[in-house]
Design an enzyme around this catalytic site. Structure first.
Site, PDB file in Angstrom:
ATOM      1  NE  ARG A 179      -4.182  -1.797   1.826  1.00 34.76           N
ATOM      2  CZ  ARG A 179      -4.992  -2.367   2.705  1.00 34.76           C
ATOM      3  NH1 ARG A 179      -4.725  -2.295   3.988  1.00 34.76           N
ATOM      4  NH2 ARG A 179      -6.075  -2.989   2.317  1.00 34.76           N
ATOM      5  CE  LYS A 226     -20.140 -18.251   7.715  1.00 33.08           C
ATOM      6  NZ  LYS A 226     -20.336 -17.694   9.040  1.00 33.08           N
ATOM      7  N   GLY A 269     -10.614  -8.766  -0.290  1.00 34.74           N
ATOM      8  CA  GLY A 269      -9.527  -9.325   0.511  1.00 34.74           C
ATOM      9  C   GLY A 269      -8.864 -10.602   0.021  1.00 34.74           C
ATOM     10  N   GLY A 301     -14.304  -4.104   0.944  1.00 40.16           N
ATOM     11  CA  GLY A 301     -15.690  -3.678   1.144  1.00 40.16           C
ATOM     12  C   GLY A 301     -16.130  -2.662   0.102  1.00 40.16           C
TER      13      GLY A 301
HETATM   14  P1  AMP Z   1     -14.262 -14.577   1.332  1.00 40.71           P
HETATM   15  O1  AMP Z   1     -13.482 -13.767   2.297  1.00 40.71           O
HETATM   16  O2  AMP Z   1     -15.733 -14.526   1.510  1.00 40.71           O
HETATM   17  O3  AMP Z   1     -13.853 -14.338  -0.101  1.00 40.71           O
HETATM   18  O4  AMP Z   1     -13.940 -16.099   1.662  1.00 40.71           O
HETATM   19  C1  AMP Z   1     -12.657 -16.625   1.526  1.00 40.71           C
HETATM   20  C2  AMP Z   1     -12.555 -17.844   2.372  1.00 40.71           C
HETATM   21  O5  AMP Z   1     -13.500 -18.805   1.935  1.00 40.71           O
HETATM   22  C3  AMP Z   1     -11.225 -18.510   2.298  1.00 40.71           C
HETATM   23  O6  AMP Z   1     -10.627 -18.435   3.552  1.00 40.71           O
HETATM   24  C4  AMP Z   1     -11.542 -19.957   1.939  1.00 40.71           C
HETATM   25  O7  AMP Z   1     -10.820 -20.883   2.717  1.00 40.71           O
HETATM   26  C5  AMP Z   1     -12.995 -20.066   2.250  1.00 40.71           C
HETATM   27  N1  AMP Z   1     -13.631 -21.115   1.450  1.00 40.71           N
HETATM   28  C6  AMP Z   1     -13.760 -21.155   0.124  1.00 40.71           C
HETATM   29  N2  AMP Z   1     -14.371 -22.287  -0.255  1.00 40.71           N
HETATM   30  C7  AMP Z   1     -14.650 -22.989   0.855  1.00 40.71           C
HETATM   31  C8  AMP Z   1     -15.285 -24.229   1.122  1.00 40.71           C
HETATM   32  N3  AMP Z   1     -15.755 -24.996   0.119  1.00 40.71           N
HETATM   33  N4  AMP Z   1     -15.406 -24.627   2.396  1.00 40.71           N
HETATM   34  C9  AMP Z   1     -14.914 -23.857   3.392  1.00 40.71           C
HETATM   35  N5  AMP Z   1     -14.313 -22.680   3.216  1.00 40.71           N
HETATM   36  C10 AMP Z   1     -14.178 -22.241   1.959  1.00 40.71           C
END
Ligand code: AMP
Length: 398
Positions: A37, A198, A351, A374
């Site tokens: 950054r 999620k 992120g 975000g």
């Molecule tokens: P995000 O910050 O929402 O982009 O989520 C990223 C995180 O999702 C990473 O730490 C991954 O390990 C997790 N992730 C992706 N696919 C899966 C999965 N099938 N089961 C559990 N965690 C997951």
């Protein structure tokens, strides 16, 4: 509505207050562990200095909760800026309620760094008096921090209201131009990939995207919830059963536009979430009750890569699997390479997406990588980012 840009102005002899994103990670001893950054801010700072500005940089570091806390001092950042710019960058510690002599005496082409804006509670509260105090420091306010553009704070919003002139810096302008190109007038087909843990954190994004894109691809834990919505057995996989109706309505909305949401047909499963856990690849119908889906399988990854290949514009947020585990990174890797090899304009942000791209070594080949997590997601949702909205208002008044 347009915004004014730093490059449009004559900065000679002007006091130029630049809000940068210098929120760098540090180890327990306060040493900077990743200076990306800081490095990204250098061209803007150099340009303002070369234009003859008296340059004041301001930024936040961590969450000091409105109090002075040495742990969150920008002193290490001032040191690093001094090294990288090859000129002394003093840290101004006391500026929160006055225009200090260090600011009064700053010369043309010189630069100083203001101590953490969040040592004052007024920053996160977008406090009017503190915003005016900031505005009194400068002739020109430059916002160059996209990462905080979705927050209305004194250093991103209030100050822009009261400074004599308020404009976007080159980094922020580039974010705005790239996201506008990707979303407002995209080369079609527009393909969006939303992965990650999620659905709940990305529901608004998913809904907004169904309206805009020609093809939506879901991956990661999000795809698990979609599989659940389609009645699949996903064993012990991460999913949100309470959101299957929402997932179904996203699928329906895409179908109504003539585009199926392609779901994984083969997957990589394990019995636990760990680097040591043995994995197996199987058809999605064969996931055992005691297994978790942690990545898409090669057949699915190839199908997604094929969809990406035909895209005119690609928008990517979130990995296709638990890419931190080396045995569950292949799906994300295949996708990253497909995006990197495509002719499409590609924009990626959020992120973990940047970490996933860095892991695959494709950073240079993605057309645009957004620095905002975000802020990137809120932009994609179609929300007006307050820090940009105020620059538009100011440009309108100019
Ligand atoms: P995000 O910050 O929402 O982009 O989520 C990223 C995180 O999702 C990473 O730490 C991954 O390990 C997790 N992730 C992706 N696919 C899966 C999965 N099938 N089961 C559990 N965690 C997951």
């Amino acid at each position: 509505m347009g915004i004014l840009r730093m490059s449009d102005l004559d900065l000679r002899g002007k006091r130029v207050l630049i809000r940068e994103d210098l929120n760098v990670p540090q180890d327990d001893d306060g040493r900077i562990t990743d200076a990306t950054r800081i490095e990204a801010s250098l061209p803007t700072i150099r340009q303002a200095m070369e234009m003859g500005g008296k340059v004041l940089v301001m930024a936040h570091l961590g969450r000091p909760k409105g109090e002075r806390n040495p742990k969150y001092s920008l002193a290490p950042v001032a040191e690093r800026l001094t090294e990288l710019l090859g000129t002394d960058v003093p840290l101004i510690a006391d500026w929160y309620d006055r225009v200090p002599p260090e600011v009064e005496n700053l010369g043309e082409g010189e630069v100083a760094l203001l101590e953490n804006v969040r040592f004052h509670p007024g920053d996160t509260e977008n406090d009017e008096a503190f915003s005016k105090q900031m505005a009194a420091l400068c002739d020109v306010y430059v916002n160059d921090a996209f990462g905080t553009a979705h927050r209305a704070q004194a250093s991103t919003h209030g100050v822009a209201q009261y400074a004599p002139v308020a404009v976007a810096g080159p980094l922020l302008a580039k974010e705005i131009d790239s996201l506008t190109a990707a979303l407002d007038n995209p080369r079609r087909p527009l393909v969006a990939i939303v992965g990650g843990a999620k659905v709940s954190g990305k529901l608004e994004v998913l809904k907004a995207l169904t309206e805009r894109v020609d093809q939506l691809i879901v991956g990661g834990g999000i795809a698990n919830t979609f599989l659940l919505a389609e009645g699949r057995n996903i064993g012990g996989s991460l999913a949100e059963a309470e959101l299957v109706d929402e997932a179904r309505s996203v699928i329906e909305a895409c179908r109504a536009k003539g585009a199926e949401v392609p779901l994984p047909t083969d997957v990589v499963v394990a019995k636990e979430f760990s680097e040591e856990a043995p994995v197996r690849t199987c058809a999605v119908e064969e996931v055992g009750d005691d297994e978790m889906i942690l990545d898409v399988g090669p057949e699915t990854a190839a199908r997604f890569a094929e969809l990406v290949k035909g895209a005119g514009t690609i928008l990517w947020n979130g990995p296709l699997g638990a890419f931190e585990l080396p045995q569950c990174a292949e799906g994300t890797r295949t996708l990253a390479h497909a995006i990197a090899d495509s002719e499409a304009f590609s924009a990626a942000g959020g992120g973990d997406t940047l970490a996933a791209i860095a892991m695959t070594g494709t950073t240079e080949k993605i057309s645009y990588i957004s620095t905002g997590g975000g802020a990137f997601l809120e932009w994609v949702e179609g929300k007006k980012l307050p820090a940009i909205a105020i620059l538009e208002e100011r440009a309108d008044q100019a």
